[in-house]
Design a protein around this motif. Sequence first.
Motif, PDB file in Angstrom:
ATOM      1  N   LEU A 124       0.830  -1.211   0.000  1.00 21.45           N
ATOM      2  CA  LEU A 124       0.000   0.000   0.000  1.00 21.45           C
ATOM      3  C   LEU A 124       0.860   1.255   0.000  1.00 21.45           C
ATOM      4  N   SER A 125       1.923   1.266   0.794  1.00 21.97           N
ATOM      5  CA  SER A 125       2.756   2.459   0.929  1.00 21.97           C
ATOM      6  C   SER A 125       3.619   2.722  -0.303  1.00 21.97           C
ATOM      7  N   SER A 126       3.780   1.708  -1.156  1.00 24.39           N
ATOM      8  CA  SER A 126       4.602   1.884  -2.357  1.00 24.39           C
ATOM      9  C   SER A 126       3.867   2.628  -3.466  1.00 24.39           C
ATOM     10  N   LYS A 127       2.559   2.806  -3.301  1.00 29.67           N
ATOM     11  CA  LYS A 127       1.765   3.469  -4.332  1.00 29.67           C
ATOM     12  C   LYS A 127       1.871   4.992  -4.219  1.00 29.67           C
ATOM     13  N   ASP A 128       1.739   5.660  -5.339  1.00 30.26           N
ATOM     14  CA  ASP A 128       1.827   7.119  -5.395  1.00 30.26           C
ATOM     15  C   ASP A 128       0.558   7.742  -4.822  1.00 30.26           C
ATOM     16  N   LYS A 129       0.694   8.488  -3.725  1.00 24.88           N
ATOM     17  CA  LYS A 129      -0.466   9.084  -3.041  1.00 24.88           C
ATOM     18  C   LYS A 129      -1.169  10.125  -3.915  1.00 24.88           C
ATOM     19  N   GLU A 130      -0.401  10.870  -4.685  1.00 28.06           N
ATOM     20  CA  GLU A 130      -0.995  11.900  -5.536  1.00 28.06           C
ATOM     21  C   GLU A 130      -1.846  11.279  -6.640  1.00 28.06           C
ATOM     22  N   ILE A 131      -1.370  10.171  -7.196  1.00 24.48           N
ATOM     23  CA  ILE A 131      -2.141   9.479  -8.234  1.00 24.48           C
ATOM     24  C   ILE A 131      -3.430   8.913  -7.638  1.00 24.48           C
ATOM     25  N   GLN A 132      -3.344   8.395  -6.425  1.00 23.80           N
ATOM     26  CA  GLN A 132      -4.538   7.875  -5.747  1.00 23.80           C
ATOM     27  C   GLN A 132      -5.560   8.983  -5.525  1.00 23.80           C
ATOM     28  N   GLN A 133      -5.066  10.149  -5.075  1.00 18.48           N
ATOM     29  CA  GLN A 133      -5.966  11.271  -4.850  1.00 18.48           C
ATOM     30  C   GLN A 133      -6.607  11.730  -6.155  1.00 18.48           C
ATOM     31  N   TYR A 134      -5.839  11.765  -7.222  1.00 20.54           N
ATOM     32  CA  TYR A 134      -6.362  12.153  -8.537  1.00 20.54           C
ATOM     33  C   TYR A 134      -7.448  11.171  -8.975  1.00 20.54           C
ATOM     34  N   TYR A 135      -7.210   9.874  -8.721  1.00 15.59           N
ATOM     35  CA  TYR A 135      -8.202   8.864  -9.101  1.00 15.59           C
ATOM     36  C   TYR A 135      -9.494   9.043  -8.314  1.00 15.59           C
ATOM     37  N   ARG A 136      -9.372   9.300  -7.016  1.00 17.64           N
ATOM     38  CA  ARG A 136     -10.577   9.524  -6.201  1.00 17.64           C
ATOM     39  C   ARG A 136     -11.386  10.694  -6.747  1.00 17.64           C
ATOM     40  N   GLU A 137     -10.696  11.773  -7.049  1.00 21.43           N
ATOM     41  CA  GLU A 137     -11.384  12.973  -7.541  1.00 21.43           C
ATOM     42  C   GLU A 137     -12.002  12.751  -8.911  1.00 21.43           C
ATOM     43  N   SER A 138     -11.483  11.752  -9.646  1.00 21.96           N
ATOM     44  CA  SER A 138     -12.040  11.473 -10.970  1.00 21.96           C
ATOM     45  C   SER A 138     -13.289  10.596 -10.902  1.00 21.96           C
ATOM     46  N   VAL A 139     -13.421   9.808  -9.825  1.00 18.89           N
ATOM     47  CA  VAL A 139     -14.572   8.893  -9.728  1.00 18.89           C
ATOM     48  C   VAL A 139     -15.647   9.384  -8.757  1.00 18.89           C
ATOM     49  N   PHE A 140     -15.271  10.299  -7.843  1.00 17.60           N
ATOM     50  CA  PHE A 140     -16.243  10.833  -6.889  1.00 17.60           C
ATOM     51  C   PHE A 140     -16.540  12.298  -7.195  1.00 17.60           C
ATOM     52  N   LYS A 141     -17.789  12.664  -7.051  1.00 16.89           N
ATOM     53  CA  LYS A 141     -18.178  14.056  -7.220  1.00 16.89           C
ATOM     54  C   LYS A 141     -17.697  14.856  -6.011  1.00 16.89           C
ATOM     55  N   ASP A 142     -17.766  16.188  -6.111  1.00 18.99           N
ATOM     56  CA  ASP A 142     -17.299  17.047  -5.010  1.00 18.99           C
ATOM     57  C   ASP A 142     -18.003  16.690  -3.709  1.00 18.99           C
ATOM     58  N   ARG A 143     -19.302  16.502  -3.777  1.00 21.30           N
ATOM     59  CA  ARG A 143     -20.078  16.156  -2.579  1.00 21.30           C
ATOM     60  C   ARG A 143     -19.649  14.799  -2.032  1.00 21.30           C
ATOM     61  N   GLU A 144     -19.363  13.863  -2.922  1.00 23.12           N
ATOM     62  CA  GLU A 144     -18.947  12.531  -2.500  1.00 23.12           C
ATOM     63  C   GLU A 144     -17.555  12.556  -1.883  1.00 23.12           C
ATOM     64  N   MET A 145     -16.711  13.490  -2.304  1.00 22.24           N
ATOM     65  CA  MET A 145     -15.375  13.610  -1.724  1.00 22.24           C
ATOM     66  C   MET A 145     -15.455  14.002  -0.252  1.00 22.24           C
ATOM     67  N   LYS A 146     -16.472  14.783   0.103  1.00 19.48           N
ATOM     68  CA  LYS A 146     -16.683  15.133   1.515  1.00 19.48           C
ATOM     69  C   LYS A 146     -17.082  13.889   2.304  1.00 19.48           C
ATOM     70  N   LEU A 147     -17.893  13.031   1.674  1.00 15.04           N
ATOM     71  CA  LEU A 147     -18.280  11.777   2.318  1.00 15.04           C
ATOM     72  C   LEU A 147     -17.078  10.840   2.424  1.00 15.04           C
ATOM     73  N   TRP A 148     -16.205  10.885   1.427  1.00 14.51           N
ATOM     74  CA  TRP A 148     -15.004  10.047   1.443  1.00 14.51           C
ATOM     75  C   TRP A 148     -14.162  10.314   2.679  1.00 14.51           C
ATOM     76  N   GLU A 149     -14.136  11.556   3.120  1.00 15.12           N
ATOM     77  CA  GLU A 149     -13.339  11.921   4.294  1.00 15.12           C
ATOM     78  C   GLU A 149     -13.824  11.206   5.554  1.00 15.12           C
ATOM     79  N   LYS A 150     -15.058  10.696   5.535  1.00 15.22           N
ATOM     80  CA  LYS A 150     -15.604   9.972   6.689  1.00 15.22           C
ATOM     81  C   LYS A 150     -15.299   8.472   6.638  1.00 15.22           C
TER      82      LYS A 150
END
Length: 252
Positions: A124-150
């Motif tokens: 898990l730690s070997s993966k690029d955190k920035e790429i993971q964040q970019y992927y999340r933002e590409s699949v979740f809407k802005d409102r869903e990103m707030k839910l992701w934080e939970k």
Amino acid sequence: MIHINKVGELTGVTVRTLRYYDEIGLLKPASKTEGGHRLYTNDEIKKLQQVQFLKKIGFPLHEIKNMLASSEWDWADNLKRQLSFVIKEQENLKKIELSLREMIHGIAIEGEENWIAIQKIMQLSSKDKEIQQYYRESVFKDREMKLWEKVPNMTSDSSDSLEWIALIGQLKRYMKDGPKAPKVQSIIRRMNEKRLEEFEGEDEFIDKLWEMRMSTNQSEKLGLYPIDQEVLEFMAEAYAIFIAEKNNPQPD
């Protein structure tokens, strides 16, 4: 004149350290007794306090020696440089702290299979955190990103995340009893309660997240802890039984 032993008592600096400071030319005694014991004046004690302070804020001894010896030393520049160094060290320590939390929480999930948890965290730690964040933002809407934080996080020490981790660990240990087992259903019931506590009315997001969680590839892209597929499938089966019994309760 103050004897070296007394200086040690007054300042908390050991006699051995004072001797070392003398040897490297950092703090020379004012004089010595006939027996060779070092003697200090108030000036040396003040300098020793300066050494202690500069050492406390992270300066190495060789640099402290230059700082105190030179009247032209650029204090502002060096203090700023030291501050930058300390901030960087804090960032590095924070990364280490998060990695340790992940390993501890991974072991809580995997039970006695400690090495499996460590291997998963390393993966898990070997993966690029920035790429993971970019992927999340590409699949979740802005409102869903707030839910992701939970969503429970393996690096968090919040009571909510810790309980989720414990529940998954317990569920894995009771898999041998089958999805209908009372202990398993009790765990699923608590998981459902926690889901409602944080995500009631957000079924669309939960369904979307669960679908991605069931995909090894998508879970990895999201940066989720790699829970074994058989554990996820068992959880889904146990949850289906829980919902069926909840909707169609058996008469007493």
